[in-house]
Motif scaffolding. Structure first.
Motif, PDB file in Angstrom:
ATOM      1  N   ASP A  34      10.331   8.097   2.203  1.00  0.00           N
ATOM      2  CA  ASP A  34      10.271   9.295   3.037  1.00  0.00           C
ATOM      3  C   ASP A  34       8.839   9.740   3.305  1.00  0.00           C
ATOM      4  O   ASP A  34       8.537  10.278   4.370  1.00  0.00           O
ATOM      5  CB  ASP A  34      11.029  10.437   2.357  1.00  0.00           C
ATOM      6  CG  ASP A  34      12.536  10.197   2.367  1.00  0.00           C
ATOM      7  OD1 ASP A  34      13.000   9.427   3.218  1.00  0.00           O
ATOM      8  OD2 ASP A  34      13.232  10.781   1.505  1.00  0.00           O
ATOM      9  N   SER A  35       7.934   9.513   2.366  1.00  0.00           N
ATOM     10  CA  SER A  35       6.569  10.027   2.495  1.00  0.00           C
ATOM     11  C   SER A  35       5.486   8.962   2.606  1.00  0.00           C
ATOM     12  O   SER A  35       4.332   9.291   2.883  1.00  0.00           O
ATOM     13  CB  SER A  35       6.243  10.917   1.283  1.00  0.00           C
ATOM     14  OG  SER A  35       6.346  10.169   0.075  1.00  0.00           O
ATOM     15  N   GLN A  36       5.823   7.688   2.401  1.00  0.00           N
ATOM     16  CA  GLN A  36       4.807   6.634   2.400  1.00  0.00           C
ATOM     17  C   GLN A  36       5.237   5.410   3.202  1.00  0.00           C
ATOM     18  O   GLN A  36       6.425   5.148   3.380  1.00  0.00           O
ATOM     19  CB  GLN A  36       4.507   6.178   0.969  1.00  0.00           C
ATOM     20  CG  GLN A  36       3.755   7.176   0.117  1.00  0.00           C
ATOM     21  CD  GLN A  36       3.405   6.594  -1.234  1.00  0.00           C
ATOM     22  OE1 GLN A  36       4.179   5.856  -1.840  1.00  0.00           O
ATOM     23  NE2 GLN A  36       2.222   6.911  -1.742  1.00  0.00           N
ATOM     24  N   VAL A  84      -1.364   8.306   9.656  1.00  0.00           N
ATOM     25  CA  VAL A  84      -1.324   8.467   8.204  1.00  0.00           C
ATOM     26  C   VAL A  84      -2.464   9.392   7.781  1.00  0.00           C
ATOM     27  O   VAL A  84      -3.377   9.680   8.551  1.00  0.00           O
ATOM     28  CB  VAL A  84      -1.461   7.106   7.484  1.00  0.00           C
ATOM     29  CG1 VAL A  84      -0.308   6.194   7.842  1.00  0.00           C
ATOM     30  CG2 VAL A  84      -2.797   6.439   7.823  1.00  0.00           C
ATOM     31  N   VAL A  85      -2.391   9.859   6.542  1.00  0.00           N
ATOM     32  CA  VAL A  85      -3.447  10.713   5.986  1.00  0.00           C
ATOM     33  C   VAL A  85      -4.392   9.813   5.202  1.00  0.00           C
ATOM     34  O   VAL A  85      -4.082   9.391   4.086  1.00  0.00           O
ATOM     35  CB  VAL A  85      -2.863  11.809   5.079  1.00  0.00           C
ATOM     36  CG1 VAL A  85      -3.967  12.741   4.595  1.00  0.00           C
ATOM     37  CG2 VAL A  85      -1.782  12.607   5.812  1.00  0.00           C
ATOM     38  N   ALA A  86      -5.550   9.496   5.797  1.00  0.00           N
ATOM     39  CA  ALA A  86      -6.430   8.449   5.254  1.00  0.00           C
ATOM     40  C   ALA A  86      -6.883   8.736   3.821  1.00  0.00           C
ATOM     41  O   ALA A  86      -6.912   7.831   2.982  1.00  0.00           O
ATOM     42  CB  ALA A  86      -7.645   8.277   6.164  1.00  0.00           C
ATOM     43  N   LYS A 104       2.241   9.208   4.918  1.00  0.00           N
ATOM     44  CA  LYS A 104       2.618   9.568   6.284  1.00  0.00           C
ATOM     45  C   LYS A 104       2.102  10.973   6.640  1.00  0.00           C
ATOM     46  O   LYS A 104       2.142  11.883   5.821  1.00  0.00           O
ATOM     47  CB  LYS A 104       4.133   9.553   6.442  1.00  0.00           C
ATOM     48  CG  LYS A 104       4.786   8.184   6.298  1.00  0.00           C
ATOM     49  CD  LYS A 104       6.292   8.308   6.449  1.00  0.00           C
ATOM     50  CE  LYS A 104       6.997   6.961   6.362  1.00  0.00           C
ATOM     51  NZ  LYS A 104       8.467   7.105   6.471  1.00  0.00           N
ATOM     52  N   SER A 105       1.671  11.129   7.895  1.00  0.00           N
ATOM     53  CA  SER A 105       1.296  12.455   8.374  1.00  0.00           C
ATOM     54  C   SER A 105       2.531  13.318   8.616  1.00  0.00           C
ATOM     55  O   SER A 105       2.488  14.542   8.462  1.00  0.00           O
ATOM     56  CB  SER A 105       0.486  12.338   9.671  1.00  0.00           C
ATOM     57  OG  SER A 105      -0.731  11.674   9.444  1.00  0.00           O
ATOM     58  N   ARG A 109      10.903   8.517   9.887  1.00  0.00           N
ATOM     59  CA  ARG A 109      11.118   7.083   9.690  1.00  0.00           C
ATOM     60  C   ARG A 109      10.455   6.297  10.811  1.00  0.00           C
ATOM     61  O   ARG A 109      10.600   6.640  11.981  1.00  0.00           O
ATOM     62  CB  ARG A 109      12.625   6.776   9.667  1.00  0.00           C
ATOM     63  CG  ARG A 109      13.312   7.229   8.385  1.00  0.00           C
ATOM     64  CD  ARG A 109      12.945   6.339   7.222  1.00  0.00           C
ATOM     65  NE  ARG A 109      13.391   6.882   5.943  1.00  0.00           N
ATOM     66  CZ  ARG A 109      13.201   6.282   4.787  1.00  0.00           C
ATOM     67  NH1 ARG A 109      12.575   5.135   4.729  1.00  0.00           N
ATOM     68  NH2 ARG A 109      13.617   6.833   3.662  1.00  0.00           N
ATOM     69  N   TRP A 110       9.725   5.260  10.432  1.00  0.00           N
ATOM     70  CA  TRP A 110       9.073   4.398  11.416  1.00  0.00           C
ATOM     71  C   TRP A 110      10.010   3.253  11.781  1.00  0.00           C
ATOM     72  O   TRP A 110      10.622   2.626  10.914  1.00  0.00           O
ATOM     73  CB  TRP A 110       7.787   3.806  10.846  1.00  0.00           C
ATOM     74  CG  TRP A 110       6.704   4.797  10.543  1.00  0.00           C
ATOM     75  CD1 TRP A 110       6.830   6.153  10.442  1.00  0.00           C
ATOM     76  CD2 TRP A 110       5.325   4.500  10.291  1.00  0.00           C
ATOM     77  NE1 TRP A 110       5.633   6.730  10.130  1.00  0.00           N
ATOM     78  CE2 TRP A 110       4.678   5.742  10.034  1.00  0.00           C
ATOM     79  CE3 TRP A 110       4.576   3.334  10.245  1.00  0.00           C
ATOM     80  CZ2 TRP A 110       3.324   5.824   9.751  1.00  0.00           C
ATOM     81  CZ3 TRP A 110       3.231   3.405   9.960  1.00  0.00           C
ATOM     82  CH2 TRP A 110       2.611   4.641   9.718  1.00  0.00           C
ATOM     83  N   ALA A 111      10.086   2.948  13.080  1.00  0.00           N
ATOM     84  CA  ALA A 111      10.885   1.809  13.519  1.00  0.00           C
ATOM     85  C   ALA A 111      10.128   0.497  13.343  1.00  0.00           C
ATOM     86  O   ALA A 111      10.725  -0.576  13.257  1.00  0.00           O
ATOM     87  CB  ALA A 111      11.284   1.973  14.983  1.00  0.00           C
ATOM     88  N   GLY A 112       8.799   0.570  13.275  1.00  0.00           N
ATOM     89  CA  GLY A 112       7.971  -0.631  13.089  1.00  0.00           C
ATOM     90  C   GLY A 112       6.623  -0.233  12.546  1.00  0.00           C
ATOM     91  O   GLY A 112       6.233   0.945  12.592  1.00  0.00           O
TER      92      GLY A 112
END
Length: 229
Positions: A34-36, A84-86, A104-105, A109-112
């Motif tokens: 969920d967060s990474q 993303v949060v660098a 993740k900023s 959910r990312w599709a790719g």
């Protein structure tokens, strides 16, 4: 010029150019929570000093220099599909891979992993388990099979837990285990010897340690000097 007045030409001399090793794109895999978003680069036997990882808001860049055990040069450059949060990203090196964990900023959910891809909602797949009311989340992938991401996350965590430390990390783990399993006298001996010797002695023998002050014992070839103000 010769004695007859003819002009001679010097033969062309070609300077040998140094051979430049071409970097290969390494094999990699990725998964998300969920967060990474976690990218696993499947290159074995890398060393910290030979790996350079750079994180930015929408980009991941990994350069791997060759070593005596890993003779190839690799370069992976990914234009991330979402930001993303660098400063919250981190890199871990294992015996079989390099793991890049990116925060993740947005909690979506990312599709790719790459490209301008819209976010999607996870598909809920019915299962035949003993708890039918609990759905299993399975997210789209470019592969020809459907991957159970929840199981993959558990597998990765189990692998990290079973990863055997080496060198100083292994020695520290051993001392921690001895301290944890020891009785009160063992712990007192370890604390007293370590503190009084300035970290140069670590003993578990309380009968010996309780008899007096524990002297500093610097490594061979070194001399202890007390600091005076």
């Amino acid at each position: 010029m010769t004695s007859n007045g003819d002009v001679t030409q010097s033969p062309d001399v070609t300077t040998a150019q140094p051979t430049v090793m071409k970097a290969e794109v390494p094999r990699y895999d990725w998964y998300q929570t969920d967060s990474q978003v976690v990218v696993s680069i499947l290159v074995k036997k890398t060393k910290k000093e030979n790996v350079n990882v750079e994180y930015s808001e929408n980009h991941l860049d990994v350069a791997i220099e060759p070593t005596s055990e890993q003779p190839k040069q690799y370069h992976l450059s990914l234009n991330l599909s979402h930001s993303v949060v660098a400063h919250k990203c981190e890199t871990k090196l294992y015996a079989t891979k390099i793991e890049c964990k990116m925060a993740k900023s947005e909690l979506i959910r990312w599709a790719g992993i790459e490209g301008d891809i819209d976010t999607i909602k996870p598909a809920v797949i019915a299962t035949t388990s003993s708890t039918p009311d609990v759905p299993v989340n399975k997210y789209p992938s470019s592969a020809h099979y459907t991957r159970d991401w929840d199981k993959l996350v558990c597998d990765i965590k189990e692998e990290e837990k079973n990863e055997k430390p080496e060198g100083e990390a292994a020695l520290n783990q051993l001392f921690q285990q001895i301290y944890k399993d020891g009785n009160d006298e063992t712990r007192k001996a370890m604390n007293k010897s370590f503190m009084e010797s300035g970290g140069t002695v670590l003993s578990t023998n309380w009968n010996e340690i309780q008899q007096g002050q524990v002297d500093v014992k610097p490594p061979d070839g070194m001399e202890f000097k007390k600091y005076e103000q």
